[in-house]
Design an enzyme around this catalytic site. Structure first.
Site, short mmCIF file in Angstrom:
data_model
loop_
_atom_site.label_atom_id
_atom_site.label_comp_id
_atom_site.label_asym_id
_atom_site.label_seq_id
_atom_site.Cartn_x
_atom_site.Cartn_y
_atom_site.Cartn_z
N GLY A 97 -20.67 1.34 46.81
CA GLY A 97 -20.14 0.86 45.54
C GLY A 97 -19.07 1.77 44.99
N GLY A 153 -17.42 3.23 41.42
CA GLY A 153 -17.53 3.38 39.98
C GLY A 153 -16.16 3.72 39.42
N ALA A 190 -15.79 7.47 41.09
CA ALA A 190 -15.91 7.80 42.50
C ALA A 190 -16.30 6.57 43.30
CB ALA A 190 -16.98 8.88 42.69
N VAL A 205 -18.80 5.59 46.45
CA VAL A 205 -19.98 6.16 47.10
C VAL A 205 -20.20 5.48 48.44
CG1 VAL A 205 -22.41 6.74 46.82
CG2 VAL A 205 -20.96 6.50 44.81
N LYS A 213 -20.17 10.97 47.75
CA LYS A 213 -19.43 10.49 46.59
C LYS A 213 -18.04 11.11 46.65
CE LYS A 213 -21.50 9.23 42.74
NZ LYS A 213 -22.27 9.18 41.52
N ASP A 231 -23.91 12.95 30.57
CA ASP A 231 -23.75 11.51 30.79
C ASP A 231 -25.08 10.87 31.15
OD1 ASP A 231 -22.23 9.18 30.83
OD2 ASP A 231 -21.67 9.39 32.93
#
Length: 275
Positions: A11, A13, A16, A18, A33, A129
């Protein structure tokens, strides 16, 4: 590199991409990542990223973390991190699929996240986060694991950017999970994580955050000025002690929030009564 065989993308984001890979030497699956181009373009950001990654690696023995085991740079200098691959969905994915969790399960997850934060804070690491997307449910081990330690320090837009961009009607980043001090660009300590922990608690128990806010501007105002909704009105079966803990986590002033160790004590059976 020669050390890893990349199998597939897991996936992308905002920060990054991954990949699932196999560590050739150990024969185990890992997650790699790779920071998105431009995210750590300047040398300062890269150095900071490596410092954060090194610090995060010191958390790898904790059962409720997914810590970086190594890091490096691709030939074009793009930084990457290697972490154990955890089979399971993020809490964001689970909440989207299932809605709110049972009080028992939510409490267990909060306890495990608080335990990971207590260790990180002990070592001077602020996550910055904490949100459902960064809490993995490890299906094999049946426990929650906090991931992405230290990455936010490198790539999160400072709150000054957030507020500046808001005035032009554009927003960089997502203000749903930011503490008041992050928004005001004041010094961020481990107590910023505890504010985000309070939001996480609401999300696990009610399926949504502690404020009725829709637009970025409304979210910013809520973090800075509004009182959280009464958890017990949204979730009648939530224990009073749990509602009280999350409300204290959401204090606007960091000094009024409990530490991760305090939260852990309050979440232990019978712990809240003694605090």
């Amino acid at each position: 590199g020669a050390d890893f065989e990349v199998l597939r993308s897991l996936g992308r984001g905002s920060v990054a991409t991954v990949y699932l890979a196999k560590d050739r030497a150990l024969g185990v699956p890992v997650a790699i990542k790779v920071l998105r181009p431009g995210k750590a373009a300047d040398e300062t950001a890269r150095r900071r990223f490596e410092r954060e990654a090194r610090a995060a690696a010191s958390l790898s023995d904790h059962p409720n973390t997914v810590a970086v085991t190594r890091f490096g740079r691709l030939p074009d200098e793009t930084p990457y991190l290697v972490m154990p691959y955890v089979q399971g969905r993020t809490m964001e994915e689970r909440l989207a699929a299932e809605g709110q969790l049972s009080v028992g399960e939510a409490t267990q997850i909060l306890k495990e996240v608080a335990s990971a934060l207590a260790l990180a804070h002990d070592k001077g690491i602020v996550h910055r986060d904490v949100r459902p997307a960064n809490v993995l449910w490890d299906e094999e081990k049946g426990r929650a694991r906090l991931t992405d330690f230290g990455i936010a320090a490198v790539i999160s837009p400072t709150a000054m950017e957030v507020t500046r961009l808001t005035r032009t009607g554009q927003l960089l980043g997502d203000p749903t999970h930011l503490s008041p001090e992050q928004l005001l660009d004041e010094g961020v300590t481990e107590l910023a994580d505890m504010y985000l922990f309070g939001i996480l608690g609401y999300e696990l128990l009610t399926g949504r955050g502690p404020y009725d806010a829709r637009t970025p501007t409304e979210w910013i105002n809520a973090h800075l000025q509004r009182e959280p909704k009464d958890l017990r009105e949204l979730r009648a079966d939530a224990p009073v002690e749990l509602a009280d803990l999350l409300r204290r986590c959401l204090a606007k002033q960091p000094k009024h929030r409990p530490s991760a160790k305090d939260a852990l004590r309050a979440l232990e059976p019978g712990g809240a009564h003694g605090s």
